[in-house]
Write a protein that holds these residues in place. Structure first.
Motif, PDB file in Angstrom:
ATOM      1  N   SER A  72       5.305  -5.492   6.914  1.00  0.00           N
ATOM      2  CA  SER A  72       6.342  -5.599   7.968  1.00  0.00           C
ATOM      3  C   SER A  72       5.990  -5.638   9.079  1.00  0.00           C
ATOM      4  O   SER A  72       6.507  -6.504  10.019  1.00  0.00           O
ATOM      5  N   GLU A  73       5.145  -4.782   9.598  1.00  0.00           N
ATOM      6  CA  GLU A  73       4.047  -4.828  10.788  1.00  0.00           C
ATOM      7  C   GLU A  73       3.589  -5.940  10.996  1.00  0.00           C
ATOM      8  O   GLU A  73       3.421  -6.689  12.102  1.00  0.00           O
ATOM      9  N   GLY A  76       5.985  -9.106  11.864  1.00  0.00           N
ATOM     10  CA  GLY A  76       6.949  -8.677  12.860  1.00  0.00           C
ATOM     11  C   GLY A  76       8.418  -8.659  12.076  1.00  0.00           C
ATOM     12  O   GLY A  76       9.375  -9.264  13.016  1.00  0.00           O
ATOM     13  N   ARG A  78      11.962  -7.579  11.901  1.00  0.00           N
ATOM     14  CA  ARG A  78      12.851  -6.714  12.566  1.00  0.00           C
ATOM     15  C   ARG A  78      14.036  -6.316  11.999  1.00  0.00           C
ATOM     16  O   ARG A  78      14.871  -5.361  12.340  1.00  0.00           O
ATOM     17  N   SER A  79      14.565  -7.190  11.290  1.00  0.00           N
ATOM     18  CA  SER A  79      15.792  -6.767  10.396  1.00  0.00           C
ATOM     19  C   SER A  79      15.659  -7.168   8.883  1.00  0.00           C
ATOM     20  O   SER A  79      14.716  -8.014   8.463  1.00  0.00           O
TER      21      SER A  79
END
Length: 293
Positions: A72-73, A76, A78-79
């Motif tokens: 996820s990081e 990027g 975010r949702s």
């Protein structure tokens, strides 16, 4: 986990091999999801069906973001849900949030050539997606999804969902008009009763004192029946069902005659909103029964 050979889970350890390397041979769609995300779960079968329809020319990789936070990081995210299409080792397209099948196919087509013949989107799939959005409080997204479909084919089940979405979005008069347009009211009796009850709570809440004022009254006098009932209506309008049910049950127990039996009637209306199979409806119906009998 899907039984399809074209759908698989990936981890931080396997992502490069299963996604990036595979994407040099055929596009790979990556679904970033989480167990707690209802729209994610509604989107999964849509993505799997689209993938299978390409008969091996498209792969679908699933990333559980709770378990694979590093991915996820890295990308990027975010949702959730977020879906990214990889081709030749690079992300080339994608979308965030839930989308209908037709919109997803339109995104994929430029990257996969001519899309397979799309099957008409079933009402049940659209209803599942819209219902998941409403469960997450995303009324505006549900409205945007439902209105075009209803314009083409005004199915009763979709009208009820649109009515709920409009009510949650504060468009109370429009919600009432949409619910009135349901043709087979008997076939959708329970769902329609629940939607109308929630609309009624929203309308009642418009005339209620602010939450802070009601909470202050109850601090000064925990037995203030009017403040208890009004705060429960405010909670119901904001879908704080457990708080409202607790308050209404307590009010019924100590002052069951208040406002000509309003606590009892309101409890029954909440059960309609939740549906007979909802855990809170089952739990509080049992508690109400114990008080009555």
């Amino acid at each position: 986990m899907s039984s399809s050979p074209h759908v698989f889970d990936v981890t931080e350890a396997t992502f490069d091999r299963y996604v990036l390397e595979n994407s040099f041979h055929k596009p790979v769609l990556v679904d970033f999801w989480a167990e707690w995300c209802a729209p994610c779960k509604a989107l999964m079968p849509v993505l799997a069906a689209i993938t299978d329809s390409y008969a091996g020319e498209l792969l679908l990789a699933k990333v559980d973001c709770d378990q694979q936070a590093g991915l996820s990081e890295r990308f990027g995210i975010r949702s959730l849900p977020t879906v990214v299409l990889f081709k030749d080792g690079q992300p080339v397209d994608g979308f965030a949030g839930i989308q209908p099948e037709s919109a997803i196919r339109a995104i994929l087509e430029p990257h996969l050539g001519a899309a397979p013949e799309a099957v008409a989107e079933p009402e049940a799939d659209l209803a599942t997606v819209a219902g998941a959005l409403l469960d997450e409080g995303q009324a505006a997204q549900a409205i945007a999804l439902l209105q075009p479909a209803i314009g083409e084919q005004p199915e009763d089940a979709l009208l009820i969902l649109l009515g709920r979405a409009l009510a949650m979005d504060g468009q109370l008069d429009a919600a009432g008009q949409v619910l009135d347009a349901v043709k087979d009211k008997e076939a959708h009796k329970a769902a329609l009763a629940g939607a109308r009850a929630h609309l009624a709570f929203l309308r009642q809440a418009v005339g209620m004192p602010p939450r802070g004022e009601l909470e202050q009254r109850l601090k000064q006098n925990a037995d203030d029946s009017e403040a208890t009932c009004q705060l429960a209506i405010v909670d119901l309008s904001q879908q704080r069902y457990e708080q409202a049910l607790d308050a209404l049950l307590g009010l019924f127990q100590r002052d069951r005659g208040y406002a000509d039996g309003s606590p009892h009637r309101t409890l029954l209306e909440v059960f309609n909103v939740l549906g007979s199979e909802h855990p809170l409806a089952i739990q509080y119906r049992r508690k109400l029964y114990q008080i009555l009998y």
